[in-house]
Design a protein around this motif. Sequence first.
Motif, PDB file in Angstrom:
ATOM      1  N   LEU A  26      43.084  43.439  39.267  1.00  0.00           N
ATOM      2  CA  LEU A  26      42.650  42.734  40.483  1.00  0.00           C
ATOM      3  C   LEU A  26      43.840  42.093  41.200  1.00  0.00           C
ATOM      4  O   LEU A  26      43.964  42.178  42.429  1.00  0.00           O
ATOM      5  CB  LEU A  26      41.628  41.657  40.129  1.00  0.00           C
ATOM      6  CG  LEU A  26      40.158  42.066  40.030  1.00  0.00           C
ATOM      7  CD1 LEU A  26      39.329  40.883  39.575  1.00  0.00           C
ATOM      8  CD2 LEU A  26      39.668  42.584  41.372  1.00  0.00           C
ATOM      9  N   LEU A  27      44.704  41.431  40.423  1.00  0.00           N
ATOM     10  CA  LEU A  27      45.887  40.808  41.005  1.00  0.00           C
ATOM     11  C   LEU A  27      46.745  41.843  41.733  1.00  0.00           C
ATOM     12  O   LEU A  27      47.226  41.611  42.849  1.00  0.00           O
ATOM     13  CB  LEU A  27      46.715  40.119  39.917  1.00  0.00           C
ATOM     14  CG  LEU A  27      46.157  38.821  39.326  1.00  0.00           C
ATOM     15  CD1 LEU A  27      46.971  38.409  38.103  1.00  0.00           C
ATOM     16  CD2 LEU A  27      46.182  37.701  40.372  1.00  0.00           C
ATOM     17  N   ALA A  28      46.935  42.977  41.107  1.00  0.00           N
ATOM     18  CA  ALA A  28      47.804  44.008  41.668  1.00  0.00           C
ATOM     19  C   ALA A  28      47.167  44.698  42.880  1.00  0.00           C
ATOM     20  O   ALA A  28      47.828  44.894  43.907  1.00  0.00           O
ATOM     21  CB  ALA A  28      48.143  45.037  40.592  1.00  0.00           C
ATOM     22  N   GLU A  29      45.888  45.027  42.769  1.00  0.00           N
ATOM     23  CA  GLU A  29      45.223  45.777  43.833  1.00  0.00           C
ATOM     24  C   GLU A  29      44.975  44.934  45.079  1.00  0.00           C
ATOM     25  O   GLU A  29      45.095  45.425  46.202  1.00  0.00           O
ATOM     26  CB  GLU A  29      43.897  46.328  43.309  1.00  0.00           C
ATOM     27  CG  GLU A  29      44.051  47.415  42.250  1.00  0.00           C
ATOM     28  CD  GLU A  29      42.726  47.759  41.599  1.00  0.00           C
ATOM     29  OE1 GLU A  29      41.691  47.204  42.032  1.00  0.00           O
ATOM     30  OE2 GLU A  29      42.727  48.558  40.642  1.00  0.00           O
ATOM     31  N   ARG A  30      44.625  43.671  44.878  1.00  0.00           N
ATOM     32  CA  ARG A  30      44.286  42.805  46.017  1.00  0.00           C
ATOM     33  C   ARG A  30      45.496  42.047  46.561  1.00  0.00           C
ATOM     34  O   ARG A  30      45.402  41.437  47.630  1.00  0.00           O
ATOM     35  CB  ARG A  30      43.205  41.795  45.608  1.00  0.00           C
ATOM     36  CG  ARG A  30      41.909  42.413  45.105  1.00  0.00           C
ATOM     37  CD  ARG A  30      41.172  43.135  46.218  1.00  0.00           C
ATOM     38  NE  ARG A  30      39.842  43.546  45.800  1.00  0.00           N
ATOM     39  CZ  ARG A  30      38.740  42.831  46.015  1.00  0.00           C
ATOM     40  NH1 ARG A  30      38.814  41.668  46.625  1.00  0.00           N
ATOM     41  NH2 ARG A  30      37.573  43.288  45.609  1.00  0.00           N
ATOM     42  N   GLY A  31      46.592  42.047  45.824  1.00  0.00           N
ATOM     43  CA  GLY A  31      47.772  41.331  46.295  1.00  0.00           C
ATOM     44  C   GLY A  31      47.656  39.826  46.177  1.00  0.00           C
ATOM     45  O   GLY A  31      48.305  39.076  46.914  1.00  0.00           O
ATOM     46  N   PHE A  32      46.813  39.351  45.242  1.00  0.00           N
ATOM     47  CA  PHE A  32      46.637  37.913  45.052  1.00  0.00           C
ATOM     48  C   PHE A  32      47.760  37.341  44.197  1.00  0.00           C
ATOM     49  O   PHE A  32      48.280  38.017  43.302  1.00  0.00           O
ATOM     50  CB  PHE A  32      45.303  37.614  44.370  1.00  0.00           C
ATOM     51  CG  PHE A  32      44.092  38.008  45.174  1.00  0.00           C
ATOM     52  CD1 PHE A  32      44.067  37.821  46.540  1.00  0.00           C
ATOM     53  CD2 PHE A  32      42.984  38.566  44.557  1.00  0.00           C
ATOM     54  CE1 PHE A  32      42.954  38.183  47.296  1.00  0.00           C
ATOM     55  CE2 PHE A  32      41.864  38.932  45.287  1.00  0.00           C
ATOM     56  CZ  PHE A  32      41.854  38.739  46.653  1.00  0.00           C
ATOM     57  N   ALA A  33      48.101  36.079  44.460  1.00  0.00           N
ATOM     58  CA  ALA A  33      49.086  35.393  43.631  1.00  0.00           C
ATOM     59  C   ALA A  33      48.431  34.836  42.370  1.00  0.00           C
ATOM     60  O   ALA A  33      49.081  34.695  41.331  1.00  0.00           O
ATOM     61  CB  ALA A  33      49.737  34.252  44.415  1.00  0.00           C
ATOM     62  N   ALA A  34      47.136  34.524  42.471  1.00  0.00           N
ATOM     63  CA  ALA A  34      46.407  33.959  41.329  1.00  0.00           C
ATOM     64  C   ALA A  34      44.914  34.140  41.549  1.00  0.00           C
ATOM     65  O   ALA A  34      44.455  34.333  42.690  1.00  0.00           O
ATOM     66  CB  ALA A  34      46.742  32.485  41.160  1.00  0.00           C
ATOM     67  N   LEU A  35      44.168  34.058  40.461  1.00  0.00           N
ATOM     68  CA  LEU A  35      42.712  34.177  40.519  1.00  0.00           C
ATOM     69  C   LEU A  35      42.070  32.949  39.884  1.00  0.00           C
ATOM     70  O   LEU A  35      42.441  32.566  38.766  1.00  0.00           O
ATOM     71  CB  LEU A  35      42.245  35.415  39.753  1.00  0.00           C
ATOM     72  CG  LEU A  35      42.597  36.787  40.341  1.00  0.00           C
ATOM     73  CD1 LEU A  35      42.320  37.875  39.308  1.00  0.00           C
ATOM     74  CD2 LEU A  35      41.806  37.042  41.619  1.00  0.00           C
ATOM     75  N   PRO A  36      41.112  32.327  40.567  1.00  0.00           N
ATOM     76  CA  PRO A  36      40.373  31.230  39.938  1.00  0.00           C
ATOM     77  C   PRO A  36      39.522  31.772  38.791  1.00  0.00           C
ATOM     78  O   PRO A  36      38.932  32.850  38.899  1.00  0.00           O
ATOM     79  CB  PRO A  36      39.491  30.684  41.068  1.00  0.00           C
ATOM     80  CG  PRO A  36      40.132  31.166  42.328  1.00  0.00           C
ATOM     81  CD  PRO A  36      40.716  32.499  41.977  1.00  0.00           C
ATOM     82  N   VAL A  37      39.454  31.016  37.725  1.00  0.00           N
ATOM     83  CA  VAL A  37      38.613  31.380  36.585  1.00  0.00           C
ATOM     84  C   VAL A  37      37.422  30.434  36.594  1.00  0.00           C
ATOM     85  O   VAL A  37      37.597  29.210  36.572  1.00  0.00           O
ATOM     86  CB  VAL A  37      39.384  31.256  35.258  1.00  0.00           C
ATOM     87  CG1 VAL A  37      38.516  31.764  34.104  1.00  0.00           C
ATOM     88  CG2 VAL A  37      40.703  32.030  35.322  1.00  0.00           C
ATOM     89  N   VAL A  38      36.212  30.979  36.640  1.00  0.00           N
ATOM     90  CA  VAL A  38      35.019  30.146  36.753  1.00  0.00           C
ATOM     91  C   VAL A  38      34.041  30.455  35.625  1.00  0.00           C
ATOM     92  O   VAL A  38      34.047  31.545  35.055  1.00  0.00           O
ATOM     93  CB  VAL A  38      34.316  30.354  38.116  1.00  0.00           C
ATOM     94  CG1 VAL A  38      35.234  29.951  39.261  1.00  0.00           C
ATOM     95  CG2 VAL A  38      33.873  31.800  38.287  1.00  0.00           C
ATOM     96  N   ASP A  39      33.200  29.456  35.342  1.00  0.00           N
ATOM     97  CA  ASP A  39      32.150  29.671  34.342  1.00  0.00           C
ATOM     98  C   ASP A  39      30.889  30.168  35.031  1.00  0.00           C
ATOM     99  O   ASP A  39      30.897  30.462  36.236  1.00  0.00           O
ATOM    100  CB  ASP A  39      31.900  28.383  33.538  1.00  0.00           C
ATOM    101  CG  ASP A  39      31.426  27.224  34.407  1.00  0.00           C
ATOM    102  OD1 ASP A  39      30.974  27.461  35.557  1.00  0.00           O
ATOM    103  OD2 ASP A  39      31.506  26.070  33.940  1.00  0.00           O
ATOM    104  N   ASP A  40      29.790  30.223  34.299  1.00  0.00           N
ATOM    105  CA  ASP A  40      28.549  30.749  34.857  1.00  0.00           C
ATOM    106  C   ASP A  40      27.984  29.888  35.980  1.00  0.00           C
ATOM    107  O   ASP A  40      27.183  30.355  36.791  1.00  0.00           O
ATOM    108  CB  ASP A  40      27.498  30.901  33.757  1.00  0.00           C
ATOM    109  CG  ASP A  40      27.883  31.983  32.752  1.00  0.00           C
ATOM    110  OD1 ASP A  40      28.675  32.875  33.130  1.00  0.00           O
ATOM    111  OD2 ASP A  40      27.406  31.927  31.603  1.00  0.00           O
ATOM    112  N   GLY A  41      28.412  28.630  36.046  1.00  0.00           N
ATOM    113  CA  GLY A  41      27.953  27.736  37.103  1.00  0.00           C
ATOM    114  C   GLY A  41      28.920  27.647  38.264  1.00  0.00           C
ATOM    115  O   GLY A  41      28.774  26.767  39.121  1.00  0.00           O
ATOM    116  N   GLU A  42      29.905  28.557  38.309  1.00  0.00           N
ATOM    117  CA  GLU A  42      30.927  28.593  39.363  1.00  0.00           C
ATOM    118  C   GLU A  42      31.828  27.362  39.351  1.00  0.00           C
ATOM    119  O   GLU A  42      32.459  27.038  40.360  1.00  0.00           O
ATOM    120  CB  GLU A  42      30.289  28.754  40.751  1.00  0.00           C
ATOM    121  CG  GLU A  42      29.597  30.079  40.965  1.00  0.00           C
ATOM    122  CD  GLU A  42      30.550  31.287  40.834  1.00  0.00           C
ATOM    123  OE1 GLU A  42      31.617  31.255  41.445  1.00  0.00           O
ATOM    124  OE2 GLU A  42      30.196  32.231  40.107  1.00  0.00           O
TER     125      GLU A  42
END
Length: 211
Positions: A26-42
């Motif tokens: 996802l990081l590579a394909e979308r060009g994001f610097a970082a991804l938020p990590v969320v639980d089931d409640g966002e």
Amino acid sequence: MYARDILSRPVVTVRPQTPLREAIALLAERGFAALPVVDDGEHVVGMLSESDALAAESAHTGSTVEAAMTSPAEVVEPGTLTGVIAARMLALHLRSMPVVEAGVLVGIVARRDLLRALICDDASIESKVRARLDSYTGSRRQWTIAVADGRVSIRGRFADADEQRTVSALAMTVEGVEDAHTVPESPPAPGQAKAPPLSEWLQRKADETIG
């Protein structure tokens, strides 16, 4: 200007149990610097950056995002000033920050969002406010408009208090305006023609258009 004014959404996220290789893709394909990590409640429970992913792959520390993510995550709220966000990003060497409300993810602010906000500077805001007022009054008013840090001051003669409120409301519709107020000057000297109220002028223009 605040986080709510510049944030991006919807936000691409991952879960703690997401396979690390999937998150890296996802990081590579979308060009994001970082991804938020969320639980089931966002709720934001961490951030997975490019550096985190590279370090985890090099050390073979685990196969899920949870093993590689940085936790707790640095977050901001919708009402955080963009200047504060920029300072925190620079101090902490971050390229993006999640925006949360009551702990729940509502958006994300990246450095590019902050750069776009810089384009909407005071001179640009002044020009837009003037154009907005001219479109309603036909340039018949000679108001002086000053803008400082998104706060607009409109000085001149106003027909009445209703016109002052209308002018302030119109200025507030311009993107980037955080506050708008009027500064009325002295009324016309005795014998000098008084401009009609804005509402009356607008009605007359509408009648002329229809007629």
